[in-house]
Scaffold this motif. Structure first.
Motif, mmCIF file in Angstrom:
data_model
loop_
_atom_site.group_PDB
_atom_site.id
_atom_site.type_symbol
_atom_site.label_atom_id
_atom_site.label_comp_id
_atom_site.label_asym_id
_atom_site.label_seq_id
_atom_site.Cartn_x
_atom_site.Cartn_y
_atom_site.Cartn_z
ATOM 1 N N GLN A 40 0.820 -1.209 0.108
ATOM 2 C CA GLN A 40 0.086 -0.012 -0.006
ATOM 3 C C GLN A 40 0.764 1.234 -0.054
ATOM 4 O O GLN A 40 0.607 2.175 -0.754
ATOM 5 C CB GLN A 40 -0.789 -0.101 1.226
ATOM 6 C CG GLN A 40 -2.036 -1.026 1.433
ATOM 7 C CD GLN A 40 -2.950 -1.112 2.596
ATOM 8 O OE1 GLN A 40 -2.208 -0.881 3.568
ATOM 9 N NE2 GLN A 40 -4.012 -1.480 2.343
ATOM 10 N N GLN A 41 1.882 1.375 0.785
ATOM 11 C CA GLN A 41 2.889 2.357 0.739
ATOM 12 C C GLN A 41 3.365 2.524 -0.711
ATOM 13 O O GLN A 41 3.527 3.921 -1.133
ATOM 14 C CB GLN A 41 3.796 2.249 1.602
ATOM 15 C CG GLN A 41 3.667 2.209 3.093
ATOM 16 C CD GLN A 41 4.743 2.047 4.045
ATOM 17 O OE1 GLN A 41 6.028 1.996 3.778
ATOM 18 N NE2 GLN A 41 4.598 1.577 5.321
ATOM 19 N N ARG A 42 3.875 1.745 -1.344
ATOM 20 C CA ARG A 42 4.413 1.865 -2.789
ATOM 21 C C ARG A 42 3.181 2.511 -3.668
ATOM 22 O O ARG A 42 3.467 3.451 -4.406
ATOM 23 C CB ARG A 42 4.831 0.474 -3.386
ATOM 24 C CG ARG A 42 5.593 0.558 -4.671
ATOM 25 C CD ARG A 42 6.956 1.036 -4.559
ATOM 26 N NE ARG A 42 6.956 2.282 -5.113
ATOM 27 C CZ ARG A 42 8.023 3.240 -4.646
ATOM 28 N NH1 ARG A 42 8.760 2.809 -3.737
ATOM 29 N NH2 ARG A 42 7.886 4.149 -5.306
ATOM 30 N N THR A 43 1.977 2.070 -3.529
ATOM 31 C CA THR A 43 1.145 2.844 -4.335
ATOM 32 C C THR A 43 0.811 4.111 -3.941
ATOM 33 O O THR A 43 0.647 5.014 -4.680
ATOM 34 C CB THR A 43 -0.321 1.727 -4.025
ATOM 35 O OG1 THR A 43 0.042 0.633 -4.375
ATOM 36 C CG2 THR A 43 -1.435 2.421 -4.897
ATOM 37 N N LEU A 44 0.759 4.430 -2.502
ATOM 38 C CA LEU A 44 0.696 5.568 -2.105
ATOM 39 C C LEU A 44 1.769 6.537 -2.700
ATOM 40 O O LEU A 44 1.655 7.816 -3.090
ATOM 41 C CB LEU A 44 0.343 5.889 -0.571
ATOM 42 C CG LEU A 44 -0.608 5.213 -0.005
ATOM 43 C CD1 LEU A 44 -0.477 5.198 1.519
ATOM 44 C CD2 LEU A 44 -1.652 6.415 0.003
ATOM 45 N N PHE A 45 2.929 6.203 -2.329
ATOM 46 C CA PHE A 45 4.040 7.052 -2.660
ATOM 47 C C PHE A 45 4.234 7.373 -4.370
ATOM 48 O O PHE A 45 4.462 8.410 -4.545
ATOM 49 C CB PHE A 45 5.282 6.462 -2.401
ATOM 50 C CG PHE A 45 5.504 6.337 -0.898
ATOM 51 C CD1 PHE A 45 4.851 6.982 0.041
ATOM 52 C CD2 PHE A 45 6.407 5.179 -0.278
ATOM 53 C CE1 PHE A 45 4.955 6.925 1.395
ATOM 54 C CE2 PHE A 45 6.734 5.319 0.812
ATOM 55 C CZ PHE A 45 6.065 6.336 1.824
ATOM 56 N N ASP A 46 3.828 6.434 -5.024
ATOM 57 C CA ASP A 46 3.430 6.422 -6.417
ATOM 58 C C ASP A 46 2.492 7.788 -6.824
ATOM 59 O O ASP A 46 2.774 8.450 -7.728
ATOM 60 C CB ASP A 46 3.210 5.318 -7.224
ATOM 61 C CG ASP A 46 4.486 4.337 -7.370
ATOM 62 O OD1 ASP A 46 5.563 4.748 -7.045
ATOM 63 O OD2 ASP A 46 4.238 3.047 -7.813
ATOM 64 N N GLU A 100 -4.450 2.334 0.717
ATOM 65 C CA GLU A 100 -3.506 2.974 -0.298
ATOM 66 C C GLU A 100 -4.148 3.965 -1.197
ATOM 67 O O GLU A 100 -3.726 4.201 -2.123
ATOM 68 C CB GLU A 100 -3.464 1.487 -1.176
ATOM 69 C CG GLU A 100 -4.424 0.923 -1.856
ATOM 70 C CD GLU A 100 -4.238 -0.226 -2.824
ATOM 71 O OE1 GLU A 100 -5.110 -0.274 -3.747
ATOM 72 O OE2 GLU A 100 -3.392 -0.978 -2.348
ATOM 73 N N THR A 101 -4.901 4.868 -0.356
ATOM 74 C CA THR A 101 -5.627 5.765 -1.088
ATOM 75 C C THR A 101 -5.261 7.103 -0.366
ATOM 76 O O THR A 101 -5.208 7.307 0.738
ATOM 77 C CB THR A 101 -7.170 5.604 -0.879
ATOM 78 O OG1 THR A 101 -7.594 4.370 -1.532
ATOM 79 C CG2 THR A 101 -8.042 6.868 -1.911
ATOM 80 N N VAL A 102 -4.807 8.047 -1.359
ATOM 81 C CA VAL A 102 -4.613 9.572 -0.861
ATOM 82 C C VAL A 102 -6.062 10.042 -0.901
ATOM 83 O O VAL A 102 -6.806 10.426 -1.890
ATOM 84 C CB VAL A 102 -3.803 10.394 -1.917
ATOM 85 C CG1 VAL A 102 -3.875 11.669 -1.449
ATOM 86 C CG2 VAL A 102 -2.443 9.658 -2.009
ATOM 87 N N ALA A 103 -6.712 10.283 0.327
ATOM 88 C CA ALA A 103 -7.840 10.928 0.677
ATOM 89 C C ALA A 103 -7.982 12.455 0.067
ATOM 90 O O ALA A 103 -9.045 12.879 -0.326
ATOM 91 C CB ALA A 103 -8.522 10.627 2.166
ATOM 92 N N SER A 104 -7.185 13.108 0.630
ATOM 93 C CA SER A 104 -6.827 14.481 0.329
ATOM 94 C C SER A 104 -5.475 15.113 0.577
ATOM 95 O O SER A 104 -4.887 14.340 1.110
ATOM 96 C CB SER A 104 -7.879 15.378 1.170
ATOM 97 O OG SER A 104 -7.706 15.113 2.577
ATOM 98 N N TRP A 105 -5.333 16.317 0.062
ATOM 99 C CA TRP A 105 -4.095 16.731 0.594
ATOM 100 C C TRP A 105 -4.082 18.221 0.378
ATOM 101 O O TRP A 105 -5.070 18.831 -0.142
ATOM 102 C CB TRP A 105 -3.007 16.212 -0.242
ATOM 103 C CG TRP A 105 -3.044 16.657 -1.654
ATOM 104 C CD1 TRP A 105 -3.728 16.143 -2.847
ATOM 105 C CD2 TRP A 105 -2.579 17.860 -2.425
ATOM 106 N NE1 TRP A 105 -3.777 16.900 -4.126
ATOM 107 C CE2 TRP A 105 -2.895 17.993 -3.865
ATOM 108 C CE3 TRP A 105 -1.810 18.995 -2.058
ATOM 109 C CZ2 TRP A 105 -2.531 18.869 -4.709
ATOM 110 C CZ3 TRP A 105 -1.236 19.808 -2.883
ATOM 111 C CH2 TRP A 105 -1.872 19.817 -4.402
#
Length: 122
Positions: A40-46, A100-105
């Motif tokens: 999940q971290q790899r997907t997030l970082f990408d 593995e999801t970016v919910a917001s930023w």
């Protein structure tokens, strides 16, 4: 007899009102939100790298480790910080993640404590 009746009404009202807080203090069962695993971290970082590399005027960006949501400014328990140089000015961004999801930023605020995290290149 009238004063006894009023006293009983007051006693009843006080006991009912004091019990009201019990109903509001009951918390719903909250599902655990474990830290993202390595896949999940790899997907997030990408995903974060894609977002930061699309920012106009951003130099090479770096990423932090996953940490808890220090600012408590969203429902997500986990955050990742990123930093990049914009015309010799370092800017920080906070990414709120779930699984593995970016919910917001958003641009970081002091309570995110991004400046205290360790960063590495993508």
């Amino acid at each position: 007899m009238s004063s006894v009746f009023r006293f009983m009404q007051a006693l009843l009202a006080v006991s009912l009102l004091s019990g009201c807080t019990f109903f509001f203090d009951v918390q719903e069962t909250v599902q655990a939100d474990p830290a993202p695993d390595s896949k999940q971290q790899r997907t997030l970082f990408d995903a974060i790298h894609k977002i930061t590399s699309s920012m106009k005027g951003a130099g090479a960006s770096e990423i932090s480790e996953i940490g808890t949501n220090e600012a408590q400014s969203g429902p997500e328990k986990w955050t990742v910080c990123s930093r990049a140089s914009f015309s010799n000015e370092m800017r920080y961004f906070t990414f709120f993640v779930k699984g593995e999801t970016v919910a917001s930023w958003r641009p970081s605020v002091i309570n995110d404590r991004c400046e205290t995290r360790r960063f590495s290149s993508f």
